[in-house]
Scaffold this motif. Structure first.
Motif, PDB file in Angstrom:
ATOM      1  N   ASN A 118       0.820  -1.217   0.000  1.00  0.00           N
ATOM      2  CA  ASN A 118       0.000   0.000   0.000  1.00  0.00           C
ATOM      3  C   ASN A 118       0.847   1.258   0.000  1.00  0.00           C
ATOM      4  N   SER A 119       0.370   2.270  -0.695  1.00  0.00           N
ATOM      5  CA  SER A 119       1.057   3.554  -0.697  1.00  0.00           C
ATOM      6  C   SER A 119       0.719   4.342   0.556  1.00  0.00           C
ATOM      7  N   LEU A 120      -0.568   4.585   0.780  1.00  0.00           N
ATOM      8  CA  LEU A 120      -0.977   5.321   1.970  1.00  0.00           C
ATOM      9  C   LEU A 120      -1.056   4.380   3.169  1.00  0.00           C
ATOM     10  N   TYR A 121      -1.106   4.957   4.351  1.00  0.00           N
ATOM     11  CA  TYR A 121      -1.185   4.161   5.566  1.00  0.00           C
ATOM     12  C   TYR A 121      -2.607   3.650   5.778  1.00  0.00           C
ATOM     13  N   SER A 122      -2.713   2.453   6.334  1.00  0.00           N
ATOM     14  CA  SER A 122      -4.012   1.863   6.638  1.00  0.00           C
ATOM     15  C   SER A 122      -3.823   0.830   7.738  1.00  0.00           C
ATOM     16  N   PHE A 123      -4.919   0.441   8.362  1.00  0.00           N
ATOM     17  CA  PHE A 123      -4.838  -0.694   9.274  1.00  0.00           C
ATOM     18  C   PHE A 123      -6.120  -1.506   9.196  1.00  0.00           C
ATOM     19  N   GLU A 124      -5.944  -2.818   9.382  1.00  0.00           N
ATOM     20  CA  GLU A 124      -7.094  -3.711   9.347  1.00  0.00           C
ATOM     21  C   GLU A 124      -7.841  -3.638  10.676  1.00  0.00           C
ATOM     22  N   LYS A 125      -9.172  -3.678  10.593  1.00  0.00           N
ATOM     23  CA  LYS A 125      -9.988  -3.664  11.806  1.00  0.00           C
ATOM     24  C   LYS A 125     -10.099  -5.097  12.326  1.00  0.00           C
ATOM     25  N   LYS A 126      -9.032  -5.523  12.991  1.00  0.00           N
ATOM     26  CA  LYS A 126      -9.001  -6.884  13.524  1.00  0.00           C
ATOM     27  C   LYS A 126      -8.416  -6.856  14.932  1.00  0.00           C
ATOM     28  N   GLU A 127      -8.540  -7.982  15.616  1.00  0.00           N
ATOM     29  CA  GLU A 127      -8.003  -8.084  16.970  1.00  0.00           C
ATOM     30  C   GLU A 127      -6.485  -7.965  16.943  1.00  0.00           C
ATOM     31  N   TYR A 128      -5.954  -7.218  17.896  1.00  0.00           N
ATOM     32  CA  TYR A 128      -4.494  -7.060  18.006  1.00  0.00           C
ATOM     33  C   TYR A 128      -4.171  -7.063  19.493  1.00  0.00           C
ATOM     34  N   GLU A 129      -3.626  -8.168  19.961  1.00  0.00           N
ATOM     35  CA  GLU A 129      -3.426  -8.383  21.394  1.00  0.00           C
ATOM     36  C   GLU A 129      -1.965  -8.242  21.791  1.00  0.00           C
ATOM     37  N   VAL A 130      -1.737  -7.605  22.921  1.00  0.00           N
ATOM     38  CA  VAL A 130      -0.380  -7.428  23.438  1.00  0.00           C
ATOM     39  C   VAL A 130      -0.323  -7.826  24.907  1.00  0.00           C
ATOM     40  N   ASP A 131       0.902  -8.008  25.380  1.00  0.00           N
ATOM     41  CA  ASP A 131       1.141  -8.193  26.809  1.00  0.00           C
ATOM     42  C   ASP A 131       2.520  -7.617  27.106  1.00  0.00           C
ATOM     43  N   LEU A 132       2.885  -7.616  28.366  1.00  0.00           N
ATOM     44  CA  LEU A 132       4.188  -7.101  28.774  1.00  0.00           C
ATOM     45  C   LEU A 132       5.277  -8.136  28.509  1.00  0.00           C
ATOM     46  N   TYR A 133       6.464  -7.658  28.143  1.00  0.00           N
ATOM     47  CA  TYR A 133       7.640  -8.534  28.037  1.00  0.00           C
ATOM     48  C   TYR A 133       8.555  -8.187  29.199  1.00  0.00           C
ATOM     49  N   LYS A 134       8.713  -9.146  30.122  1.00  0.00           N
ATOM     50  CA  LYS A 134       9.403  -8.857  31.372  1.00  0.00           C
ATOM     51  C   LYS A 134      10.688  -9.660  31.565  1.00  0.00           C
ATOM     52  N   ASP A 135      11.128 -10.381  30.532  1.00  0.00           N
ATOM     53  CA  ASP A 135      12.375 -11.151  30.668  1.00  0.00           C
ATOM     54  C   ASP A 135      13.589 -10.230  30.759  1.00  0.00           C
ATOM     55  N   PHE A 136      13.553  -9.137  29.995  1.00  0.00           N
ATOM     56  CA  PHE A 136      14.656  -8.174  29.987  1.00  0.00           C
ATOM     57  C   PHE A 136      14.077  -6.759  29.966  1.00  0.00           C
ATOM     58  N   TYR A 137      14.874  -5.809  30.433  1.00  0.00           N
ATOM     59  CA  TYR A 137      14.422  -4.422  30.534  1.00  0.00           C
ATOM     60  C   TYR A 137      15.342  -3.497  29.736  1.00  0.00           C
ATOM     61  N   VAL A 138      14.781  -2.409  29.261  1.00  0.00           N
ATOM     62  CA  VAL A 138      15.534  -1.400  28.518  1.00  0.00           C
ATOM     63  C   VAL A 138      16.038  -0.355  29.509  1.00  0.00           C
ATOM     64  N   THR A 139      17.302  -0.001  29.408  1.00  0.00           N
ATOM     65  CA  THR A 139      17.865   0.986  30.328  1.00  0.00           C
ATOM     66  C   THR A 139      17.537   2.401  29.866  1.00  0.00           C
ATOM     67  N   LYS A 140      17.357   3.279  30.837  1.00  0.00           N
ATOM     68  CA  LYS A 140      17.070   4.692  30.537  1.00  0.00           C
ATOM     69  C   LYS A 140      18.382   5.410  30.238  1.00  0.00           C
ATOM     70  N   GLN A 141      18.776   5.377  28.965  1.00  0.00           N
ATOM     71  CA  GLN A 141      20.023   6.017  28.555  1.00  0.00           C
ATOM     72  C   GLN A 141      19.909   6.439  27.093  1.00  0.00           C
TER      73      GLN A 141
END
Length: 279
Positions: A118-141
């Motif tokens: 696609n040329s322009l931006y779009s998104f499908e109207k479908k389920e999109y599920e997330v959760d937290l990833y807690k195995d590793f953390y990003v440092t504030k730097q």
């Protein structure tokens, strides 16, 4: 002679055994979107790349101007017949030599491109599920805010998401606050307040993040702020969405037992495409 994937081959084979991006993650990159032979947000990408190179103490070649970068990307895109809609990645890496201490700070670059549907931006109207990833953390730097070739947290997080039937995961910093998704910045709507974490929290200084912050401020009665997001805030949110240059906006519809609307996501998507069409 060396062993490459269980095969003994001569050391002069093209396996990049001295490539510092491969050996040490000593590289930075930018991924851009091209529409109708035009690189979107070129200036923002260029200045972030220059900033990233300075942060990791790479020597910037004299000819590495914005015009040069544009010329090199579009030359490849045209050669491959990908001018209508494509993505291209430029990776800049320190030249061979040395171990942790490089022999010098000169660089080389590599560009590759792929077609987009696609040329322009779009998104499908479908389920999109997330959760937290807690195995590793990003440092504030500062290093966390640039795009380096060391993305092992994003890789292991993507494997975790795939193993657990998730579409994406949200990353936490070393203060256990949410900073971004695996492939983009995170925005949260709570009432009439649109929130995204500040770059100081360790999130990527995203190009699309910048565009969405600007476009959101055009929506009447919407308060747009950069504030810390804790995992507890997600259960109170009305909307969540992810942004990046290739996808644009990806609404999140479910986090654990909480479901979210997509009203502001749709408004911002329309504004984003309107902006692109007018340039």
């Amino acid at each position: 002679m060396i062993n490459f994937n269980g095969t003994i081959v001569s050391q002069d084979a093209n396996i990049l055994t001295q490539n510092r991006a491969f050996l040490y993650g000593d590289g930075v990159f930018e991924t851009v979107k091209i529409i109708n032979n035009k690189i979107l947000f070129l200036e923002d990408h260029y200045f972030r790349l220059m900033s990233s190179m300075r942060v990791v103490r790479m020597e910037i070649p004299m000819n590495f101007t914005m015009e040069f970068l544009e010329e090199q990307i579009l030359a490849l895109v045209n050669k491959n017949g990908l001018t209508s809609s494509s993505r291209a990645r430029i990776t800049v890496y320190r030249n061979d030599g040395g171990y942790y201490l490089p022999q010098d700070n000169t660089v080389s670059f590599l560009i590759h491109a792929l077609a987009l549907e696609n040329s322009l931006y779009s998104f499908e109207k479908k389920e999109y599920e997330v959760d937290l990833y807690k195995d590793f953390y990003v440092t504030k730097q500062l290093l966390s805010s640039i795009k380096t070739t060391n993305k092992i947290i994003n890789i292991t997080g993507s494997i975790f998401a795939n193993e657990n039937g998730l579409d994406n995961c949200l990353l936490l910093n070393d203060s256990k606050n949410i900073i971004e998704a695996l492939q983009g910045n995170i925005f949260m709507l709570m009432g009439n307040k649109l929130i995204t974490p500040p770059v100081s929290e360790g999130c990527l200084n995203g190009i699309m993040r910048k565009q969405i912050l600007s476009l959101a401020k055009q929506i009447e009665n919407l308060d747009v702020v950069e504030e810390v997001i804790s995992p507890f805030d997600l259960q109170k949110a009305d909307e969540l969405f992810i942004t990046n240059v290739i996808k644009g906006i990806q609404p999140i519809t479910q986090y654990r037992k909480k479901t979210f609307a997509t009203k502001i996501s749709l408004q911002l998507l329309a504004k984003l495409n309107e902006m692109i069409s007018s340039t």
